[in-house]
Design a protein around this motif. Structure first.
Motif, PDB file in Angstrom:
ATOM      1  N   TYR A 139       0.821  -1.210   0.000  1.00  0.00           N
ATOM      2  CA  TYR A 139       0.000   0.000   0.000  1.00  0.00           C
ATOM      3  C   TYR A 139       0.858   1.263   0.000  1.00  0.00           C
ATOM      4  O   TYR A 139       2.045   1.228   0.311  1.00  0.00           O
ATOM      5  CB  TYR A 139      -0.941  -0.015   1.208  1.00  0.00           C
ATOM      6  N   ASN A 140       0.212   2.379  -0.374  1.00  0.00           N
ATOM      7  CA  ASN A 140       0.875   3.690  -0.393  1.00  0.00           C
ATOM      8  C   ASN A 140       2.114   3.674  -1.281  1.00  0.00           C
ATOM      9  O   ASN A 140       3.185   4.143  -0.893  1.00  0.00           O
ATOM     10  CB  ASN A 140       1.241   4.125   1.027  1.00  0.00           C
ATOM     11  N   GLN A 141       1.947   3.157  -2.501  1.00  0.00           N
ATOM     12  CA  GLN A 141       3.056   3.039  -3.437  1.00  0.00           C
ATOM     13  C   GLN A 141       3.042   4.199  -4.439  1.00  0.00           C
ATOM     14  O   GLN A 141       1.983   4.615  -4.923  1.00  0.00           O
ATOM     15  CB  GLN A 141       2.967   1.716  -4.203  1.00  0.00           C
ATOM     16  N   GLY A 142       4.230   4.717  -4.748  1.00  0.00           N
ATOM     17  CA  GLY A 142       4.363   5.773  -5.740  1.00  0.00           C
ATOM     18  C   GLY A 142       3.846   7.115  -5.262  1.00  0.00           C
ATOM     19  O   GLY A 142       3.443   7.294  -4.104  1.00  0.00           O
ATOM     20  N   ASP A 143       3.844   8.094  -6.182  1.00  0.00           N
ATOM     21  CA  ASP A 143       3.441   9.453  -5.835  1.00  0.00           C
ATOM     22  C   ASP A 143       1.964   9.553  -5.480  1.00  0.00           C
ATOM     23  O   ASP A 143       1.558  10.409  -4.693  1.00  0.00           O
ATOM     24  CB  ASP A 143       3.757  10.400  -6.996  1.00  0.00           C
ATOM     25  N   GLU A 144       1.143   8.666  -6.048  1.00  0.00           N
ATOM     26  CA  GLU A 144      -0.293   8.737  -5.821  1.00  0.00           C
ATOM     27  C   GLU A 144      -0.758   7.852  -4.652  1.00  0.00           C
ATOM     28  O   GLU A 144      -1.939   7.815  -4.333  1.00  0.00           O
ATOM     29  CB  GLU A 144      -1.040   8.353  -7.098  1.00  0.00           C
ATOM     30  N   GLY A 145       0.176   7.143  -4.050  1.00  0.00           N
ATOM     31  CA  GLY A 145      -0.161   6.331  -2.888  1.00  0.00           C
ATOM     32  C   GLY A 145      -1.116   5.201  -3.178  1.00  0.00           C
ATOM     33  O   GLY A 145      -1.990   4.888  -2.364  1.00  0.00           O
ATOM     34  N   MET A 146      -0.955   4.563  -4.324  1.00  0.00           N
ATOM     35  CA  MET A 146      -1.842   3.483  -4.732  1.00  0.00           C
ATOM     36  C   MET A 146      -1.385   2.144  -4.151  1.00  0.00           C
ATOM     37  O   MET A 146      -0.246   1.979  -3.729  1.00  0.00           O
ATOM     38  CB  MET A 146      -1.884   3.387  -6.255  1.00  0.00           C
TER      39      MET A 146
END
Length: 369
Positions: A174-181
């Protein structure tokens, strides 16, 4: 001597079930044990007899070490990684003769890993892996026979580890990348079900009477993994740590076992053991990401035999933990500051085994009419 020695060997042999499981923390890729330690009562099996055993193991690793230095702030700050690993080995051995035995070991695992840093440092989440591990197949040979083996014996073994376990298992992060996907990625090396390599297992085990109903036991193994990397991404930032390594593994145990004549079938043991992953493999390259290191434990145990069935409980307790510098740590240190990765270790491991020795049936005799 034979009346005392053989029942004691049965119980003591069961205390040598595969409790060398690796390695009480994320130093190891996953739990693993050598073939010889799964033989159980194989040390006194007669030709044509079987031994079937089940060994369950559990540990929780959460104490972080960099070298031999513990980092207690990880627990205080709530940033520690928590691995919980459950392993079940089904071991089947068969005596081809008094001295030669064969064995197959079928491992099953359930693992979970709770982490903050793998989930964007904002929330703690858990990743999982579950399924069949790396199967082992091998054989062993007892060096002594007959009268020469009355005081004890030593066996040497050779086996193959097959890459049957999933070495690219995935879970949701969870909370991956700039968008927190949320994204599905490969789980950490420490909870992968296999390593992706075909390995050669060299092992040994032995048991010797040292007076009365006291016995000295020893066993160990070394797993040679010639394959260097397995192609599984680690999701780490450094280029030389982007792919998982396929490391060697090793373990060594020794101690004293005592059986009790007044309480038939009861035995206790006390020993020490060393287990870990080397910085460099004996055969093949050592590139890719790994967490080398070792752990030294004191290992109390108790076992009880009823008929041909024996139960054994061992609880190794950690005394010394060391996360050594890896090859990639050393390479990354050459650019400036010293790089030394950490690893989480457990305080103890629980190992419980049940073994069933199946005696060879006597031939039926019929009177002619």
């Amino acid at each position: 001597m034979k009346k005392i020695l053989l029942p004691a060997l049965v119980v003591a042999g069961l205390s040598l079930l595969p409790i060398i499981s690796h390695a009480q923390g994320c130093v190891a890729i996953r739990q693993f044990s050598g073939l010889g330690n799964a033989v159980g009562q194989g040390n006194i099996l007669e030709k044509g007899e079987w031994n079937i055993s089940a060994n369950y193991r559990y540990f929780k690793s959460f104490r972080h070490f960099r070298g031999t230095h513990e980092e207690p702030n990880r627990i205080e700050d709530g940033t520690e990684v928590i691995n919980r690993q459950h392993g079940l080995d089904i071991n089947i051995s068969y005596a081809f003769s008094e001295r030669v035995y064969g064995i197959v070991s079928l491992p099953f695992q359930y693992n979970d890993r709770s982490s903050l840093y793998e989930n964007g440092w904002t929330e703690r989440h858990t990743t999982y892996s579950m399924g069949f591990g790396d199967m082992r197949l091998g054989a062993g040979y007892w060096l002594l026979s007959g009268e020469k083996a009355k005081k004890g014996n030593t066996a040497i073994g050779l086996g193959v580890k097959f890459p049957t376990g999933d070495y690219a298992a995935t879970s949701t992060f969870y909370n991956q990348g700039d968008e927190g996907m949320a994204e599905v990625k490969t789980v950490d090396q420490s909870i992968q079900l296999g390593d992706g390599g075909t390995g050669i297992i060299l092992d040994f085990q032995g048991l010797w009477n040292i007076g009365s109903t006291n016995f000295w036991y020893y066993d160990g193994f070394y797993l040679l993994n010639p394959r260097e990397t397995n192609g599984t991404p680690t999701n780490r930032r450094r280029p030389n740590e982007a792919i998982m390594s396929v490391p060697d593994q090793f373990a060594l145990r020794t101690g004293v076992f005592r059986s009790f004549e007044k309480i038939h079938g009861l035995g206790v043991s006390m020993g020490v053991r060393l287990e870990g992953i080397p910085v460099r493999d004996l055969v093949g390259g050592s590139q890719g990401f790994r967490r080398p290191g070792y752990i030294i434990s004191v290992e109390p145990g108790i076992s009880y035999m009823k008929g041909n069935v024996t139960g054994t409980l061992n609880v190794p307790i950690a005394l010394w933990r060391n996360r050594t510098q890896s090859v990639t740590d050393i390479e990354n240190s050459q650019a400036g500051d010293t790089v030394h990765g950490d690893a989480a270790f457990a305080d103890y491991l629980i190992s419980f085994s049940l073994a069933w020795r199946i005696p060879k049936k006597a031939p039926q005799l019929f009177n002619s009419l």
